[in-house]
Design a protein around this motif. Structure first.
Motif, PDB file in Angstrom:
ATOM      1  N   LEU A 224       0.779  -1.525   0.191  1.00 42.41           N
ATOM      2  CA  LEU A 224       0.145   0.091   0.085  1.00 42.41           C
ATOM      3  C   LEU A 224       1.260   1.258   0.253  1.00 42.41           C
ATOM      4  O   LEU A 224       1.967   1.662   0.485  1.00 42.41           O
ATOM      5  CB  LEU A 224      -0.483  -0.237   1.567  1.00 42.41           C
ATOM      6  CG  LEU A 224      -2.182  -0.786   1.197  1.00 42.41           C
ATOM      7  CD1 LEU A 224      -2.456  -0.635   2.474  1.00 42.41           C
ATOM      8  CD2 LEU A 224      -2.970  -0.645   0.122  1.00 42.41           C
ATOM      9  N   ALA A 225       0.440   2.124  -0.492  1.00 44.78           N
ATOM     10  CA  ALA A 225       1.090   3.518  -0.352  1.00 44.78           C
ATOM     11  C   ALA A 225       0.033   4.776  -0.832  1.00 44.78           C
ATOM     12  O   ALA A 225      -1.406   4.503  -1.494  1.00 44.78           O
ATOM     13  CB  ALA A 225       1.794   4.005  -1.667  1.00 44.78           C
ATOM     14  N   PHE A 226       0.280   6.012  -0.234  1.00 41.02           N
ATOM     15  CA  PHE A 226      -0.272   7.034  -0.355  1.00 41.02           C
ATOM     16  C   PHE A 226       0.393   7.827  -0.972  1.00 41.02           C
ATOM     17  O   PHE A 226       1.062   7.976  -0.944  1.00 41.02           O
ATOM     18  CB  PHE A 226      -0.816   7.769   1.561  1.00 41.02           C
ATOM     19  CG  PHE A 226      -2.117   6.816   1.775  1.00 41.02           C
ATOM     20  CD1 PHE A 226      -3.211   7.414   1.628  1.00 41.02           C
ATOM     21  CD2 PHE A 226      -2.134   6.021   2.146  1.00 41.02           C
ATOM     22  CE1 PHE A 226      -4.720   6.599   1.703  1.00 41.02           C
ATOM     23  CE2 PHE A 226      -3.438   5.373   3.439  1.00 41.02           C
ATOM     24  CZ  PHE A 226      -4.077   5.579   2.883  1.00 41.02           C
ATOM     25  N   ASP A 227      -0.338   9.073  -2.241  1.00 37.64           N
ATOM     26  CA  ASP A 227       0.177  10.021  -2.552  1.00 37.64           C
ATOM     27  C   ASP A 227      -0.249  11.558  -1.767  1.00 37.64           C
ATOM     28  O   ASP A 227      -0.940  11.426  -0.579  1.00 37.64           O
ATOM     29  CB  ASP A 227       0.541  10.069  -3.888  1.00 37.64           C
ATOM     30  CG  ASP A 227      -1.250  10.086  -4.672  1.00 37.64           C
ATOM     31  OD1 ASP A 227      -2.015  11.004  -3.405  1.00 37.64           O
ATOM     32  OD2 ASP A 227      -1.843  10.066  -5.729  1.00 37.64           O
ATOM     33  N   PRO A 228       0.389  12.483  -1.809  1.00 31.23           N
ATOM     34  CA  PRO A 228       0.765  13.417  -1.087  1.00 31.23           C
ATOM     35  C   PRO A 228      -1.332  14.137  -1.076  1.00 31.23           C
ATOM     36  O   PRO A 228      -1.314  14.312  -0.063  1.00 31.23           O
ATOM     37  CB  PRO A 228       1.358  14.831  -1.863  1.00 31.23           C
ATOM     38  CG  PRO A 228       2.202  13.876  -3.062  1.00 31.23           C
ATOM     39  CD  PRO A 228       1.671  12.516  -3.322  1.00 31.23           C
ATOM     40  N   PRO A 229      -1.687  13.882  -2.279  1.00 29.48           N
ATOM     41  CA  PRO A 229      -3.612  14.539  -2.188  1.00 29.48           C
ATOM     42  C   PRO A 229      -4.342  13.473  -1.580  1.00 29.48           C
ATOM     43  O   PRO A 229      -5.342  13.606  -1.352  1.00 29.48           O
ATOM     44  CB  PRO A 229      -3.175  14.671  -3.403  1.00 29.48           C
ATOM     45  CG  PRO A 229      -2.202  14.472  -4.649  1.00 29.48           C
ATOM     46  CD  PRO A 229      -1.343  13.380  -3.819  1.00 29.48           C
ATOM     47  N   GLY A 230      -3.416  12.130  -0.869  1.00 28.92           N
ATOM     48  CA  GLY A 230      -4.508  11.395  -0.189  1.00 28.92           C
ATOM     49  C   GLY A 230      -4.997   9.975  -0.997  1.00 28.92           C
ATOM     50  O   GLY A 230      -5.521   9.617  -1.224  1.00 28.92           O
ATOM     51  N   ASN A 231      -4.913   9.907  -2.369  1.00 29.21           N
ATOM     52  CA  ASN A 231      -4.900   8.587  -3.297  1.00 29.21           C
ATOM     53  C   ASN A 231      -4.573   7.405  -2.725  1.00 29.21           C
ATOM     54  O   ASN A 231      -3.122   7.790  -2.195  1.00 29.21           O
ATOM     55  CB  ASN A 231      -4.878   9.032  -4.611  1.00 29.21           C
ATOM     56  CG  ASN A 231      -5.628  10.513  -4.775  1.00 29.21           C
ATOM     57  OD1 ASN A 231      -6.629  10.420  -5.535  1.00 29.21           O
ATOM     58  ND2 ASN A 231      -4.837  11.321  -5.700  1.00 29.21           N
ATOM     59  N   LEU A 232      -4.915   6.585  -3.096  1.00 23.75           N
ATOM     60  CA  LEU A 232      -4.738   5.505  -1.850  1.00 23.75           C
ATOM     61  C   LEU A 232      -4.043   5.016  -2.955  1.00 23.75           C
ATOM     62  O   LEU A 232      -4.819   3.940  -3.602  1.00 23.75           O
ATOM     63  CB  LEU A 232      -5.212   4.135  -0.817  1.00 23.75           C
ATOM     64  CG  LEU A 232      -4.792   3.323  -0.724  1.00 23.75           C
ATOM     65  CD1 LEU A 232      -4.230   3.354   0.173  1.00 23.75           C
ATOM     66  CD2 LEU A 232      -5.886   2.290   0.039  1.00 23.75           C
ATOM     67  N   TYR A 233      -3.407   3.938  -3.531  1.00 20.91           N
ATOM     68  CA  TYR A 233      -2.341   2.841  -4.406  1.00 20.91           C
ATOM     69  C   TYR A 233      -2.206   1.841  -4.112  1.00 20.91           C
ATOM     70  O   TYR A 233      -1.822   0.902  -2.673  1.00 20.91           O
ATOM     71  CB  TYR A 233      -0.782   3.002  -5.060  1.00 20.91           C
ATOM     72  CG  TYR A 233      -1.501   4.477  -5.553  1.00 20.91           C
ATOM     73  CD1 TYR A 233      -1.470   4.048  -7.221  1.00 20.91           C
ATOM     74  CD2 TYR A 233      -1.122   5.897  -4.885  1.00 20.91           C
ATOM     75  CE1 TYR A 233      -1.217   5.685  -7.538  1.00 20.91           C
ATOM     76  CE2 TYR A 233      -1.248   7.152  -6.005  1.00 20.91           C
ATOM     77  CZ  TYR A 233      -1.297   7.386  -7.003  1.00 20.91           C
ATOM     78  OH  TYR A 233      -1.293   8.322  -7.499  1.00 20.91           O
TER      79      TYR A 233
END
Length: 680
Positions: A224-233
């Motif tokens: 799992l990972a989050f980008d700065p805007p808060g989207n979850l990968y």
């Protein structure tokens, strides 16, 4: 007094007393027992390197799943133990991290308050090293859940059975998010303390793009990972792609394609270029880049969303051993954890290689971990071992022993020499080298080693029994064996071995290559049959074998907490243990059949009729009259939690051997050394 419940293994505690041993003097025999604390991380042996995380001060945390510890690398490159005692066990919450027994910590993440989150695989729970240095629980009951069901919905974190967690991340609101790989879902611990599913239906699939993530199907999600805007990968493992869940809860393909990459793919193209099965992932928010580990193809890919480009980042796509001279010029095995750091660049933990690699400014190097170094200048007393296993005493004061974690068979010779007999530095789990020199072969978790009367050596590995002839060449003597462990030759010259996962003991005729089950019921664990034929009895996870002085075959029936005896006429009987788990008292003087035993690991006998067993936390001697003496290790614990030890706590007592002078050789798996108990 006996306590029951989950497996109990003793941790190093402040409320403990080490008593002097009146019967034996303990000496170090092989290995330093050092795990590298206080040394440069690049000069340390790691027993696995599964996850990585970094705190705000630049400390990097590495989980050593096999060793049951979490290590910390300071910004100056020095490594030290951060959590776990080094003894695999189940200590409750509230204790200092360095005094808490852990079992198989894997994925890591830093919580918003600076605490370290980790998943403890043995007990299927997410835990946390709090900022005060103690360990607390975050989610999970300690029971491992099966498939997803209605009962998994909207339960409190401590009332939720979770399964194997492949990734942990913290969202912008500070909530803990985690994947459950075998349930095909992503869940979140909400601020009200309840666990809720935020992606996946619990059914394996690849549907739902463009819809709410809770209506979509995933297939074995991992990282799992989050980008700065808060989207979850989400690393959608078997689907060979990364899914993206936006802040409104809708799911789409973030990287990869609708199909897996074909064999021989170069993983070069747009962000929608097909990938292989994706495991660990990490997001570089400063550059809008996603890193994706693909363990089946031995690579990490770099997906640059600004440039709409996918390219190989680390690994040459091959299995093996090599220095990371250039990022794409060495073998990368099992990239299990990825960390993006403004200080260190990109760190990649490689579990089966027991190393962490660093890529920074287009250059690569080792960040932590190294291969075992054994050469003509090495000494046995100063050797670093990962996880020593089986012990075989030979004539001329020689000893053969296995290093399970390093995939080696080694020999110690007087006065202090050490040499490799079989195996080579190589990522764990691979099998190569038949019909060539044994020192150029790879061994998959070598467990025990025995010697035939002709001089040939036989080594039990995870799926096969390998043989080394007098010329030093290796071959496979028996393949497709289900976790063979303890071995011994019977009077007829047959090789007897425990087929642990099938709960049976097998006799292999080396002349005809025919096998016969001599004890246990195939694939049927249990306890039954005492007084009858061993072939009609049930065993549970047999681990070791030995002949006693009367010619009876002894079986370490580990799952039943017993030692059982097969008489020459084929009848079976319990001779040690009453079937209960570890007794929390000094069992010295008690009849062996009247006491509970812990997690049994090793078995040995001597010519005087004594039986020796290791319980992971202690070693016992059972005299011919059936009475027990604690040789060393755990003695007892009172109702106030006060523990006492003969000599000191033992970290993973495993295989045993006894020589003609009564010296007991003990393999300490978690300490990385072999000690000897010398009679006083």
């Amino acid at each position: 007094m006996t306590k029951t419940g989950l497996i109990f293994l003793i941790g190093v505690a402040a409320t403990a007393q080490n008593l002097p041993n009146p019967n034996y003097e303990l000496r170090s025999y092989i290995g330093t027992g050092s795990r590298g604390d206080g040394q440069p991380a690049v000069e340390t042996l790691l027993d696995g390197a599964y996850g990585a995380a970094e705190d705000a001060a630049g400390n990097v945390y590495i989980s050593e799943s096999n060793a049951g510890v979490i290590r910390k690398v300071r910004p100056n490159g020095i490594i030290e133990r951060f959590a776990g005692t080094g003894i695999l066990g189940n200590t409750g919450s509230g204790r200092p991290a360095l005094e808490t027994d852990l079992t198989h910590p894997t994925v890591l993440a830093i919580d918003r308050d600076g605490g370290l989150l980790f998943y403890e695989a043995q007990y299927c729970r997410i835990r946390k090293v709090l900022t005060d240095g103690t360990v607390g629980d975050v989610a999970g009951t300690g029971r491992c859940g099966g498939g997803f069901s209605f009962n998994d919905r909207d339960r409190t974190a401590f009332d939720t059975d979770i399964s194997n967690v492949g990734g942990i991340a913290v969202d912008p609101q500070g909530r803990v998010v985690f994947t459950e790989t075998t349930k095909h879902i992503v869940r979140r611990v909400d601020s009200d303390g309840f666990v809720r599913t935020i992606a996946g239906t619990g059914v394996a699939g690849s549907t739902g793009d463009g819809d709410f993530a809770t209506a979509a199907t995933l297939n074995s999600p991992v990282g799992l990972a989050f980008d700065p805007p808060g989207n979850l990968y989400i690393a959608d493992g078997v689907n060979c792609r990364v899914r993206k869940v936006d802040t409104a809860g809708y799911i789409s393909i973030g990287a990869g394609a609708t199909t897996c990459a074909p064999a021989g793919s170069g993983f070069t193209g747009t962000a929608r270029t097909p990938l292989d099965r994706v495991g660990a992932i990490a997001f570089d928010g400063a550059n809008n880049v996603l890193y994706a580990g693909m363990p089946r193809v031995y690579r990490v890919a770099r997906i640059d969303f600004n440039a709409n480009r996918t390219a190989p980042f680390l690994g040459n796509g091959k299995v093996g051993v090599g220095d990371p001279v250039t990022p794409l010029g060495f073998p990368l095995n099992d990239p299990s954890g990825i960390l993006v750091s403004s200080r260190y660049g990109v760190l990649v933990a490689a579990d089966s290689s027991s190393q962490v690699y660093q890529v920074q400014n287009a250059r690569s190097q080792r960040f932590a971990g190294m291969w075992i170094q054994i050469d003509s200048r090495s000494t046995a007393s100063a050797a670093q071992l990962k996880r020593p296993g089986g012990i075989l005493l030979q004539d001329g004061n020689k000893m053969l022993f296995t290093d399970i974690g390093a995939g080696l068979v080694l020999r110690r010779s007087d006065p202090d020499a050490i040499a490799m007999i079989a195996g080579m530095p190589y990522p764990t789990g691979y099998v190569t080298g038949d019909n060539g020199p044994a020192t150029q072969a790879t061994l998959a978790w070598p467990n025990r080693v025995v010697q035939r009367g002709t001089g040939e050596l036989y080594i039990s590995t995870t799926t096969a029994i390998r043989a080394v002839d007098l010329q030093g060449n290796i071959r496979t003597a028996r393949n497709a064996v289900s976790n063979p462990t303890g071995m011994v030759f019977d009077p007829q010259g047959r090789l007897l071995y425990c087929e642990t996962d099938k709960h049976q003991v097998v006799a292999l005729d080396l002349g005809t290559n025919r096998v016969a089950v001599i004890a246990g019921t195939t694939n049927t664990p249990g306890f039954s049959g005492d007084g009858g034929a061993a072939t009609a009895a049930r065993l549970n996870t047999p681990l070791d074998l030995a002949y006693d002085s009367a010619g009876n075959l002894l079986i370490l029936d580990s799952g039943n907490h017993r030692v059982r005896k097969i008489t020459p006429d084929g009848k079976i009987q319990t001779v040690v243990g009453n079937g209960l788990p570890l007794a929390y008292r000094d069992i010295t003087g008690i009849l062996a059949t009247k006491t509970g035993l812990g997690q049994l690991q090793g078995l040995a006998t001597d010519a005087k009729g004594n039986i020796y067993i290791s319980e992971t936390v202690r070693v016992n001697k059972i005299a011919p009259d059936g009475k027990v003496t604690v040789v060393t290790g755990f003695l007892g614990e009172d109702d106030n939690g006060y523990r006492s030890y003969m000599d000191r706590p033992l970290a993973g007592a495993g295989a045993l051997a006894v020589d003609s002078d009564g010296r007991i050789y003990i393999s300490l798996m978690q300490e990385g050394r072999i000690i000897v108990a010398v009679p006083r």
